[in-house]
Design a protein around this motif. Structure first.
Motif, PDB file in Angstrom:
ATOM      1  N   ASN A   7      95.503  65.552  64.231  1.00  0.00           N
ATOM      2  CA  ASN A   7      95.427  66.943  63.753  1.00  0.00           C
ATOM      3  C   ASN A   7      96.264  67.912  63.737  1.00  0.00           C
ATOM      4  O   ASN A   7      96.472  68.955  63.470  1.00  0.00           O
ATOM      5  CB  ASN A   7      94.024  67.655  64.427  1.00  0.00           C
ATOM      6  CG  ASN A   7      92.735  66.614  64.179  1.00  0.00           C
ATOM      7  OD1 ASN A   7      92.544  66.156  63.446  1.00  0.00           O
ATOM      8  ND2 ASN A   7      92.026  66.604  65.531  1.00  0.00           N
ATOM      9  N   TYR A   8      97.514  67.417  64.333  1.00  0.00           N
ATOM     10  CA  TYR A   8      98.646  68.225  64.232  1.00  0.00           C
ATOM     11  C   TYR A   8     100.004  67.415  64.388  1.00  0.00           C
ATOM     12  O   TYR A   8      99.792  66.149  64.915  1.00  0.00           O
ATOM     13  CB  TYR A   8      98.600  69.105  65.328  1.00  0.00           C
ATOM     14  CG  TYR A   8      98.489  68.636  66.652  1.00  0.00           C
ATOM     15  CD1 TYR A   8      99.656  68.416  67.468  1.00  0.00           C
ATOM     16  CD2 TYR A   8      97.288  68.137  67.322  1.00  0.00           C
ATOM     17  CE1 TYR A   8      99.485  68.022  68.794  1.00  0.00           C
ATOM     18  CE2 TYR A   8      97.264  67.691  68.763  1.00  0.00           C
ATOM     19  CZ  TYR A   8      98.522  67.492  69.390  1.00  0.00           C
ATOM     20  OH  TYR A   8      98.251  66.770  70.605  1.00  0.00           O
ATOM     21  N   ILE A  11      91.465  72.983  68.049  1.00  0.00           N
ATOM     22  CA  ILE A  11      92.225  71.704  67.377  1.00  0.00           C
ATOM     23  C   ILE A  11      93.119  71.039  68.383  1.00  0.00           C
ATOM     24  O   ILE A  11      93.100  69.953  68.551  1.00  0.00           O
ATOM     25  CB  ILE A  11      92.998  72.312  66.369  1.00  0.00           C
ATOM     26  CG1 ILE A  11      92.077  72.830  65.047  1.00  0.00           C
ATOM     27  CG2 ILE A  11      93.755  71.142  65.675  1.00  0.00           C
ATOM     28  CD1 ILE A  11      92.856  73.624  63.927  1.00  0.00           C
TER      29      ILE A  11
END
Length: 273
Positions: free
Chosen positions: A108-109, A152
């Motif tokens: 996610n990152y 997140i």
């Protein structure tokens, strides 16, 4: 089969000498887990079959125990070496190869780093407004997400940061970039968060094209780290080891008789220029 004498027994029809020495033998199986058992059996046998124990055998016993201990120490050292080697191999398998920016690409990152800062890049839904973004940066932790939704990313940072020098921004209403300024600007981070996936920092390296942009002190530190990393990979002395060797050679050149006779003053009082 342990033979305690190499002399042969006199033949049955041959007259024995005045002080006969007969060959003595006994059968004992050596148990590796109890080597002293062999010694005990041998001593019991000798006490029954001869008068050899009337003499002082303490030296023999000490030597026997000394050899057993040396063998045990050798076995332990080898086991320790193999264990450490296995741990190093497992560590290498566990470490990940860093991305081109010396960080990792997560689901996610992604995060990247230089010696001065860490940059976290987080994709957001198109049309995201700055007021909808949650970005908390503390000395030892960070959290990024959308208001009203699960974070997140969130966790305890691998090292401390300078909060006042750190910032974040939203680009094109879809990408959040978080810039964290390191407190320690001389070491790579192995991971973004403690307990997270780690990279092999031996493979982390700043782009040579950016070295010219660094201040002299930082550039010197980076070049030294790069040199030491390559030396370690090649199994060669690091810059510190080379420096120490040079100082020792310089000292010996200035004091050629040191070591051949007792010095008049301690080494701590000798000034090396």
């Amino acid at each position: 089969m342990a033979i305690l004498s190499d002399y042969d027994e006199p033949e049955q029809n041959q007259q024995a000498p005045a002080s006969p020495t007969s060959s003595l033998s006994f059968g004992v199986v050596l148990d590796p887990s109890n080597p002293l058992g062999l010694l005990e059996s041998a001593l019991n046998f000798l006490s029954q079959k001869s008068d050899v124990l009337n003499t002082d055998v303490s030296g023999l016993v000490k030597e026997f125990k000394k050899r057993i201990k040396a063998e045990e120490d050798s076995i332990k050292a080898e086991e320790k070496r193999r264990t450490e080697e296995k741990m190093r191999e497992e560590e290498k398998k566990r470490l990940r190869v860093p991305n081109k920016d010396n960080g990792l690409d997560m689901e996610n990152y992604s995060w990247a780093q230089t010696l001065q800062e860490v940059t976290i890049t987080v994709p957001f839904p198109a049309g995201t407004k700055s007021r909808d973004v949650v970005c908390e940066m503390k000395k030892k932790s960070a959290k990024v997400g959308l208001k009203g939704q699960p974070s997140i990313l969130e966790g305890e940072l691998f090292e401390t940061i300078k909060v006042d020098d750190s910032l974040w921004n939203l680009a094109d209403q879809k990408t959040v970039s978080v810039h964290l300024t390191k407190c320690d600007r001389m070491n790579w981070w192995k991971s973004l968060f403690k307990g997270g996936p780690e990279i092999d920092i031996q493979k982390a390296e700043p782009e040579p094209s950016k070295l010219s942009d660094l201040d002299p002190e930082t550039r010197s530190t980076v070049e030294k780290m790069m040199f030491d990393q390559r030396q370690k990979q090649l199994g060669l002395p690091t810059s510190k080891e080379i420096e120490n060797e040079g100082l020792m050679k310089q000292f010996m050149a200035q004091h050629p008789n040191y070591g051949n006779k007792k010095p008049n003053k301690s080494l701590s009082n000798v000034r090396m220029t």
